[in-house]
Enzyme design. Structure first.
Site, PDB file in Angstrom:
ATOM      1  N   GLU A  61      -6.120  -9.275   3.862  1.00  0.00           N
ATOM      2  CA  GLU A  61      -5.359  -8.544   4.887  1.00  0.00           C
ATOM      3  C   GLU A  61      -5.341  -9.383   6.153  1.00  0.00           C
ATOM      4  O   GLU A  61      -6.399  -9.686   6.712  1.00  0.00           O
ATOM      5  CB  GLU A  61      -5.971  -7.160   5.168  1.00  0.00           C
ATOM      6  CG  GLU A  61      -5.724  -6.166   4.043  1.00  0.00           C
ATOM      7  CD  GLU A  61      -6.136  -4.740   4.366  1.00  0.00           C
ATOM      8  OE1 GLU A  61      -6.079  -4.333   5.542  1.00  0.00           O
ATOM      9  OE2 GLU A  61      -6.523  -4.035   3.405  1.00  0.00           O
ATOM     10  N   GLU A 113       0.842  -1.206   0.000  1.00  0.00           N
ATOM     11  CA  GLU A 113       0.000   0.000   0.000  1.00  0.00           C
ATOM     12  C   GLU A 113       0.877   1.256   0.000  1.00  0.00           C
ATOM     13  O   GLU A 113       2.025   1.238   0.480  1.00  0.00           O
ATOM     14  CB  GLU A 113      -0.900  -0.003   1.250  1.00  0.00           C
ATOM     15  CG  GLU A 113      -1.811   1.216   1.328  1.00  0.00           C
ATOM     16  CD  GLU A 113      -2.979   1.049   2.304  1.00  0.00           C
ATOM     17  OE1 GLU A 113      -2.977   0.085   3.090  1.00  0.00           O
ATOM     18  OE2 GLU A 113      -3.893   1.902   2.262  1.00  0.00           O
ATOM     19  N   TYR A 156      -7.007  -8.832  11.628  1.00  0.00           N
ATOM     20  CA  TYR A 156      -5.695  -8.544  12.205  1.00  0.00           C
ATOM     21  C   TYR A 156      -5.589  -9.152  13.603  1.00  0.00           C
ATOM     22  O   TYR A 156      -6.576  -9.178  14.349  1.00  0.00           O
ATOM     23  CB  TYR A 156      -5.476  -7.028  12.294  1.00  0.00           C
ATOM     24  CG  TYR A 156      -5.178  -6.415  10.935  1.00  0.00           C
ATOM     25  CD1 TYR A 156      -3.892  -6.455  10.416  1.00  0.00           C
ATOM     26  CD2 TYR A 156      -6.184  -5.830  10.165  1.00  0.00           C
ATOM     27  CE1 TYR A 156      -3.597  -5.915   9.162  1.00  0.00           C
ATOM     28  CE2 TYR A 156      -5.896  -5.282   8.918  1.00  0.00           C
ATOM     29  CZ  TYR A 156      -4.601  -5.333   8.427  1.00  0.00           C
ATOM     30  OH  TYR A 156      -4.314  -4.808   7.189  1.00  0.00           O
ATOM     31  N   GLN A 161       1.920  -5.906   5.959  1.00  0.00           N
ATOM     32  CA  GLN A 161       2.175  -5.605   4.568  1.00  0.00           C
ATOM     33  C   GLN A 161       3.625  -5.962   4.250  1.00  0.00           C
ATOM     34  O   GLN A 161       4.330  -6.400   5.157  1.00  0.00           O
ATOM     35  CB  GLN A 161       1.886  -4.140   4.298  1.00  0.00           C
ATOM     36  CG  GLN A 161       0.415  -3.762   4.515  1.00  0.00           C
ATOM     37  CD  GLN A 161       0.030  -2.413   3.898  1.00  0.00           C
ATOM     38  OE1 GLN A 161       0.804  -1.768   3.229  1.00  0.00           O
ATOM     39  NE2 GLN A 161      -1.210  -1.992   4.182  1.00  0.00           N
ATOM     40  N   ASN A 195     -12.257  -1.639  -1.272  1.00  0.00           N
ATOM     41  CA  ASN A 195     -11.577  -2.182  -0.093  1.00  0.00           C
ATOM     42  C   ASN A 195     -12.318  -1.726   1.155  1.00  0.00           C
ATOM     43  O   ASN A 195     -12.684  -0.552   1.267  1.00  0.00           O
ATOM     44  CB  ASN A 195     -10.138  -1.657  -0.037  1.00  0.00           C
ATOM     45  CG  ASN A 195      -9.475  -1.920   1.311  1.00  0.00           C
ATOM     46  OD1 ASN A 195      -9.104  -3.056   1.619  1.00  0.00           O
ATOM     47  ND2 ASN A 195      -9.328  -0.877   2.131  1.00  0.00           N
ATOM     48  N   GLU A 196     -12.534  -2.628   2.070  1.00  0.00           N
ATOM     49  CA  GLU A 196     -13.202  -2.298   3.341  1.00  0.00           C
ATOM     50  C   GLU A 196     -14.355  -1.310   3.106  1.00  0.00           C
ATOM     51  O   GLU A 196     -14.405  -0.219   3.702  1.00  0.00           O
ATOM     52  CB  GLU A 196     -12.189  -1.778   4.376  1.00  0.00           C
ATOM     53  CG  GLU A 196     -11.186  -2.860   4.754  1.00  0.00           C
ATOM     54  CD  GLU A 196     -10.347  -2.597   5.996  1.00  0.00           C
ATOM     55  OE1 GLU A 196     -10.395  -1.486   6.554  1.00  0.00           O
ATOM     56  OE2 GLU A 196      -9.654  -3.537   6.430  1.00  0.00           O
TER      57      GLU A 196
HETATM   58  O1  AHR Z   1      -3.202  -2.458   6.299  1.00  0.00           O
HETATM   59  C1  AHR Z   1      -3.513  -1.202   6.823  1.00  0.00           C
HETATM   60  C2  AHR Z   1      -4.963  -0.841   6.639  1.00  0.00           C
HETATM   61  O2  AHR Z   1      -5.762  -1.731   7.353  1.00  0.00           O
HETATM   62  C3  AHR Z   1      -5.506  -0.952   5.242  1.00  0.00           C
HETATM   63  O3  AHR Z   1      -5.250   0.188   4.490  1.00  0.00           O
HETATM   64  C4  AHR Z   1      -6.965  -1.117   5.457  1.00  0.00           C
HETATM   65  O4  AHR Z   1      -7.594  -1.822   4.431  1.00  0.00           O
HETATM   66  C5  AHR Z   1      -7.049  -1.814   6.809  1.00  0.00           C
HETATM   67  O5  AHR Z   1      -7.939  -1.205   7.647  1.00  0.00           O
END
Ligand code: AHR
Length: 511
Positions: free
Chosen positions: A316, A44, A261, A365, A192-193
């Site tokens: 992600e 990103e 996450y 990432q 995305n999201e």
């Molecule tokens: O990976 C960091 C951020 O986390 C990304 O930009 C987003 O898609 C997520 O919330």
């Protein structure tokens, strides 16, 4: 008499203390393939991921590069066998106007990266730069389309620009910008999201938006068709997946995303280094929760798509901690310890287990951001423990899954428990690989695997471990943690015994 009783008790104790991690493994092979695309990465425009990470500019005279892309990074990623690379976001994707990033660099507009640190984005790294870099690395690009603030026309144009061979306004523009042949990009994210930074949409609204954007993209198909991925759920938002599966016909979507996450608490994420045992335990709880998430999202998908045509794309995943003190909090720069190696190994084991539905994933990432595989500091570059796990595990890419369910001892902290050992196995070209992770910080774990379905004669292996779970590779000691030969596996007849030190990842090769 007393002595023999004692030694009997000793024998019993040893068996009890060490032989509880057991599993059966049929090495004959199953019929499911571990898709190599679950080993994808994510680039990103965030912090020092692109600028200073991948790209240092064409004019750089101190760091060896090819068209501005660091040679050391390219080599490291080639070794890693990165199957796909997601770009340009993340949240950034839904603000990204791709036309800002083409043409002469001096003419490209300078914008503000509103999501990540409010910094200047000069668009010097754009579509050509990214897609040519993917060719250099030998990876497939995965472009995340802007549906939050971009129009249907913008996305159609982007697909046409990168994929269309014939004569059209966008292919003409591409040629004028120096690229004759299309890149034939297959993987496309449709936003995305969308539930958050991608536009704060409801799932019903997004499903309609998806259908609209996906319809017009398809006209500019490449060979084999586009692989369109819908913006998916945030962790356990099962309603999101249900709504998308109900409202988007399977012939319009190849994958539905999921983001999860391993974060302790969004309000108190804890440090990336020097964390407590309790913080480590909670992180691992979050990492292992991926199994439940994938199971439940898959069950919903099974209802609407029993043939499993639509993939679950975990685009992600990874550990998220507080940014390193003294760095821009908007850059999400964090060190990477043996804790991250544990997240990587256990998560990949989960993806392998669910490989029938999970056919693509992206670690968040690649460089200098979140659970990075590479860190850079000017001319210096280092490989993190996560890099080493991803590299050791890449033997499983496109291999046949050998189902492996380990009955594990418990890892206990403050009365709470997690399974200490996790594992997965696969077979390719007649070679069997078994990957094992021991997340316990104090206890070694002996694992006994009963092999069936074939005679294996030889076992070798590699291990990644370190004294403390908080250990990491620094620019002063970049090779503190690196894979080493492993001598702790023994094969006797059909019984394989493996002694895993605390916080270790082992990948075995059996022939
Ligand atoms: O990976 C960091 C951020 O986390 C990304 O930009 C987003 O898609 C997520 O919330």
């Amino acid at each position: 008499m007393k002595k023999s009783l004692l030694s009997l008790a000793g024998l019993f104790f040893c068996a009890f203390a060490f032989a509880q991690n057991t599993a059966d493994l049929n090495v004959q092979g199953g019929d499911l393939k571990i898709n190599k695309h679950i080993y994808g990465h994510f680039a990103e425009h965030l912090g020092r991921n692109i600028y200073g990470g991948f790209y240092v500019g064409e004019d750089n005279t101190t760091i060896p590069h090819t068209n501005g892309v660091r040679n050391d990074v390219v080599e490291a990623l080639k070794t890693l066998k990165v199957p796909n690379l997601r770009w340009p976001g993340g949240c950034f994707a839904d603000t990204y106007q791709w036309k800002d990033g083409i043409g002469p660099k001096e003419d490209r507009p300078t914008i503000v990266n509103t999501w990540w640190g409010g910094v200047t984005e000069d668009n010097s790294f754009g579509t050509h730069d990214f897609l040519n870099m993917c060719e250099l690395i030998g990876t497939e690009p995965y472009l995340a389309g802007n549906i939050g603030s971009g129009t249907v026309q913008d996305l159609m144009d982007w697909v046409q620009y990168v994929n269309f061979e014939g004569e059209s306004p966008m292919s003409k523009l591409r040629r004028e910008n120096g690229r004759e042949k299309p890149w034939n990009v297959k993987f496309w994210g449709v936003g995305n999201e969308a539930w958050g930074c991608g536009g704060n949409m409801t799932p019903d609204y997004y499903a309609n938006e998806y259908r609209k954007y996906a319809t017009f993209m398809a006209g500019w198909t490449n060979e084999g068709g586009l692989y369109r991925i819908a913006s998916g759920a945030n962790s356990a938002d099962y309603n999101w997946t249900e709504t998308l599966m109900k409202n988007i016909p399977a012939n319009m979507v190849s994958g539905i995303a999921l983001h999860h996450y391993s974060v302790i608490d969004w309000g108190a994420k804890g440090p990336a280094r020097g964390f407590t045992e309790e913080q480590y335990f909670t992180t691992m709880q979050q990492a292992l929760f991926m199994d439940e998430l994938v199971t439940k999202h898959s069950a919903i998908m099974d209802k609407y798509d029993p043939e499993k045509r639509v993939a679950l794309v975990v685009d992600e995943w990874g550990g998220w901690y507080e940014s390193e003190p003294g760095t821009n909090p908007g850059f999400l720069y964090q060190q990477n310890t043996m804790r991250d190696a544990m997240i990587a190994g256990t998560t990949l084991n989960i993806f392998h287990k669910h490989c029938e539905r999970v056919r693509m994933a992206n670690l968040a990432q690649t460089i200098n951001v979140l659970q990075a595989v590479i860190l850079t500091d000017g001319e210096k570059m280092l490989l993190t423990p996560t890099y080493h796990v991803m590299e050791m595990y890449n033997v499983h890419q496109d291999a046949t899954l050998l189902p492996l369910e380990i009955k594990s001892n418990e890892y206990t902290v403050g009365g709470n428990t997690l399974p200490a050992v996790s594992g997965s196995a696969s077979k390719k070209d007649g070679v069997t690989h078994i990957s094992l992770v021991n997340i316990d910080t104090k206890k070694s774990q002996e694992v006994t695997i009963n092999l069936a379905g074939g005679k294996l004669k030889n076992v070798t292996g590699r291990i990644l471990t370190s004294k403390n779970v908080t250990d990491y590779n620094s620019f002063e000691k970049p090779e503190l943690i690196t894979p080493a030969n492993f001598k702790g596996a023994k094969l006797k007849g059909n019984t394989l015994t493996v002694k895993l030190p605390p916080v270790s990842v082992v990948v075995l090769e059996l022939k």
